[in-house]
Design a protein around this motif. Structure first.
Motif, PDB file in Angstrom:
ATOM      1  N   ILE A 227      -2.302 -15.942  14.948  1.00  0.00           N
ATOM      2  CA  ILE A 227      -0.745 -15.833  14.918  1.00  0.00           C
ATOM      3  C   ILE A 227      -0.879 -15.187  13.462  1.00  0.00           C
ATOM      4  CG2 ILE A 227       0.404 -17.194  16.475  1.00  0.00           C
ATOM      5  CD1 ILE A 227       0.654 -19.247  14.566  1.00  0.00           C
ATOM      6  N   PHE A 228       0.044 -14.629  13.050  1.00  0.00           N
ATOM      7  CA  PHE A 228       0.281 -13.954  11.784  1.00  0.00           C
ATOM      8  C   PHE A 228       1.527 -13.958  11.232  1.00  0.00           C
ATOM      9  CE2 PHE A 228      -3.590 -12.170  13.722  1.00  0.00           C
ATOM     10  CZ  PHE A 228      -4.559 -12.168  12.727  1.00  0.00           C
ATOM     11  N   PRO A 229       1.947 -15.500  10.980  1.00  0.00           N
ATOM     12  CA  PRO A 229       3.534 -15.624  10.989  1.00  0.00           C
ATOM     13  C   PRO A 229       3.885 -14.871   9.372  1.00  0.00           C
ATOM     14  CG  PRO A 229       2.392 -17.484  10.345  1.00  0.00           C
ATOM     15  CD  PRO A 229       1.461 -16.484  11.011  1.00  0.00           C
ATOM     16  N   ALA A 230       3.298 -14.821   8.529  1.00  0.00           N
ATOM     17  CA  ALA A 230       3.845 -14.624   7.113  1.00  0.00           C
ATOM     18  C   ALA A 230       3.815 -12.916   6.844  1.00  0.00           C
ATOM     19  CB  ALA A 230       3.005 -15.140   6.176  1.00  0.00           C
ATOM     20  N   SER A 231       2.964 -12.342   7.764  1.00  0.00           N
ATOM     21  CA  SER A 231       2.434 -10.899   7.541  1.00  0.00           C
ATOM     22  C   SER A 231       3.386  -9.871   7.146  1.00  0.00           C
ATOM     23  CB  SER A 231       1.347 -10.338   8.406  1.00  0.00           C
ATOM     24  OG  SER A 231       0.153 -11.261   8.443  1.00  0.00           O
ATOM     25  N   GLY A 232       4.379  -9.954   8.268  1.00  0.00           N
ATOM     26  CA  GLY A 232       5.832  -9.064   8.716  1.00  0.00           C
ATOM     27  C   GLY A 232       6.679  -9.410   7.278  1.00  0.00           C
ATOM     28  N   PHE A 233       7.014 -10.495   7.135  1.00  0.00           N
ATOM     29  CA  PHE A 233       8.068 -10.713   5.973  1.00  0.00           C
ATOM     30  C   PHE A 233       7.510 -10.552   4.667  1.00  0.00           C
ATOM     31  CE2 PHE A 233       7.038 -15.374   6.902  1.00  0.00           C
ATOM     32  CZ  PHE A 233       6.693 -15.761   5.767  1.00  0.00           C
ATOM     33  N   LEU A 234       6.222 -10.738   4.411  1.00  0.00           N
ATOM     34  CA  LEU A 234       5.470 -10.552   3.193  1.00  0.00           C
ATOM     35  C   LEU A 234       5.574  -9.123   2.771  1.00  0.00           C
ATOM     36  CD1 LEU A 234       2.493 -13.004   2.936  1.00  0.00           C
ATOM     37  CD2 LEU A 234       4.830 -13.180   1.791  1.00  0.00           C
ATOM     38  N   ALA A 235       5.236  -8.265   3.996  1.00  0.00           N
ATOM     39  CA  ALA A 235       5.353  -6.865   3.876  1.00  0.00           C
ATOM     40  C   ALA A 235       6.650  -6.258   3.454  1.00  0.00           C
ATOM     41  CB  ALA A 235       4.702  -6.206   5.192  1.00  0.00           C
ATOM     42  N   ALA A 236       7.507  -6.907   4.367  1.00  0.00           N
ATOM     43  CA  ALA A 236       9.134  -6.366   4.133  1.00  0.00           C
ATOM     44  C   ALA A 236       9.385  -6.703   2.588  1.00  0.00           C
ATOM     45  CB  ALA A 236       9.793  -7.050   5.235  1.00  0.00           C
ATOM     46  N   ALA A 237       9.172  -7.807   2.053  1.00  0.00           N
ATOM     47  CA  ALA A 237       9.566  -8.486   0.786  1.00  0.00           C
ATOM     48  C   ALA A 237       8.985  -7.307  -0.170  1.00  0.00           C
ATOM     49  CB  ALA A 237       9.176  -9.689   0.542  1.00  0.00           C
ATOM     50  N   ALA A 238       7.798  -7.098  -0.009  1.00  0.00           N
ATOM     51  CA  ALA A 238       7.216  -5.970  -1.035  1.00  0.00           C
ATOM     52  C   ALA A 238       7.838  -4.575  -0.831  1.00  0.00           C
ATOM     53  CB  ALA A 238       5.453  -5.932  -0.677  1.00  0.00           C
ATOM     54  N   ALA A 239       8.177  -4.115   0.238  1.00  0.00           N
ATOM     55  CA  ALA A 239       8.747  -2.836   0.525  1.00  0.00           C
ATOM     56  C   ALA A 239      10.051  -3.205  -0.111  1.00  0.00           C
ATOM     57  CB  ALA A 239       8.683  -2.486   1.749  1.00  0.00           C
ATOM     58  N   LEU A 240      10.894  -4.114   0.047  1.00  0.00           N
ATOM     59  CA  LEU A 240      12.319  -4.053  -0.352  1.00  0.00           C
ATOM     60  C   LEU A 240      12.378  -4.171  -1.985  1.00  0.00           C
ATOM     61  CD1 LEU A 240      13.754  -6.475   2.135  1.00  0.00           C
ATOM     62  CD2 LEU A 240      14.352  -4.286   1.922  1.00  0.00           C
ATOM     63  N   ARG A 241      11.346  -4.799  -2.489  1.00  0.00           N
ATOM     64  CA  ARG A 241      11.322  -5.027  -4.005  1.00  0.00           C
ATOM     65  C   ARG A 241      10.824  -3.717  -4.573  1.00  0.00           C
ATOM     66  NH1 ARG A 241       7.410  -9.234  -6.462  1.00  0.00           N
ATOM     67  NH2 ARG A 241       5.870  -8.018  -5.615  1.00  0.00           N
ATOM     68  N   GLU A 242       9.771  -2.911  -3.905  1.00  0.00           N
ATOM     69  CA  GLU A 242       9.589  -1.680  -4.536  1.00  0.00           C
ATOM     70  C   GLU A 242      10.915  -0.474  -4.301  1.00  0.00           C
ATOM     71  OE1 GLU A 242       7.199   1.471  -5.846  1.00  0.00           O
ATOM     72  OE2 GLU A 242       6.601  -0.654  -5.394  1.00  0.00           O
ATOM     73  N   VAL A 243      11.713  -0.328  -3.298  1.00  0.00           N
ATOM     74  CA  VAL A 243      12.578   0.628  -3.056  1.00  0.00           C
ATOM     75  C   VAL A 243      13.887  -0.028  -3.861  1.00  0.00           C
ATOM     76  CG1 VAL A 243      13.861  -0.610  -1.071  1.00  0.00           C
ATOM     77  CG2 VAL A 243      13.971   1.984  -1.786  1.00  0.00           C
TER      78      VAL A 243
END
Length: 284
Positions: A227-243
């Motif tokens: 299971i990769f519980p954090a991958s999605g929300f860590l990626a989403a947070a990085a993308a949101l911070r960027e935009v």
């Protein structure tokens, strides 16, 4: 929807991405995974904006699990924390998750309030208390296709030997899938893999206590489910911070439009095509 129980009995690792809201669930659902994993950490963060520290209730979580399960074709394993209380609570939780359409529930042996499995300060209940919870969960479910995933958090505070003893006890109590949380080396993971015959969970948390291994390594060590519980929300947070940083700094997204998910495709992902088709069918 295929049977997750049957899939886990077959060779090859099942890699399940962590989903934390309906956007992440819908995106993952269309990518051919054998299973999805509703992360408690991510669901609590997304829904309540709070830490995964026992603050979310059964009602909070069964609603999220049901929405994800019913909005996806892929089998969903959902975090059920400690069962949200004692044995009656476990019975109520298992019934609720199964009726919600979840394919499996993860139950853990932490004291209440629980904490994220890769953070310090976790305390566990006596082994026999968790054994009773597993037995109640097994006898409560309507179908043996609904998987009971038994997790121990004993490794961090009580050591690997105690954690192994607990997994053995949970295996004998009837758990379908065994989950020794946060082993701290590949050697410990190898010991887990050679000690049990039932499907084993590897929790791949980027920045967590357990080494991130390749698919081939996990299969060789004997794990059936990663299971990769954090991958999605860590990626989403990085993308949101960027935009959001671009908007804050430049006042516009005019220079980054091509990097964003196309609005027309996102509308279809959310089901607008069905709305448009319905409206055409019933137009005056």
């Amino acid at each position: 929807m295929h049977s997750l129980k049957a899939r886990l009995s077959q060779p090859g690792l099942v890699s399940a991405p962590g989903v934390f809201d309906m956007i992440s669930a819908k995106i993952a659902d269309g990518m051919g995974f054998d299973a999805l994993y509703m992360t408690g950490y991510g669901a609590v963060a997304s829904y309540l904006g709070l830490p995964d520290a026992g603050l979310a209730t059964y009602t909070d979580m069964v609603g999220r699990a049901g929405a994800m399960a019913q909005g996806s074709k892929t089998p969903l394993i959902a975090d059920g924390d400690t069962g949200y209380g004692g044995l009656l609570n476990v019975q109520h939780t298992v019934r609720g998750y199964e009726r919600a359409g979840v394919a499996g529930i993860q139950l853990e042996d932490q004291e209440v309030p629980k904490k994220c499995g890769h953070t310090p300060g976790r305390r566990v209940v006596p082994t026999e208390e968790m054994v009773k919870k597993i037995r109640v969960a097994v006898e409560t479910r309507d179908s043996d296709e609904f998987l009971i995933v038994a997790r121990t958090d004993a490794r961090t505070t009580l050591g690997i030997d105690e954690a192994m003893r607990r997994v053995e006890a949970y295996d004998k109590a009837g758990a379908d899938v065994l989950f020794l949380e946060s082993p701290e080396s590949e050697e410990e993971m190898a010991r887990i893999g050679r000690s049990f015959d039932k499907p084993l969970v590897a929790n791949m948390v980027e920045g967590g206590r357990t080494p991130i291994l390749s698919r081939a390594q996990l299969e060789e060590l004997g794990f059936s489910l990663a299971i990769f519980p954090a991958s999605g929300f860590l990626a989403a947070a990085a993308a949101l911070r960027e935009v959001y940083g671009t908007i804050a700094g430049k006042g516009s997204t005019d220079e980054i439009q091509e990097t964003l998910y196309p609005f027309s495709e996102f509308s279809k992902l959310m089901g607008f095509q069905e709305v448009w088709d319905f409206e055409r069918k019933h137009a005056d």
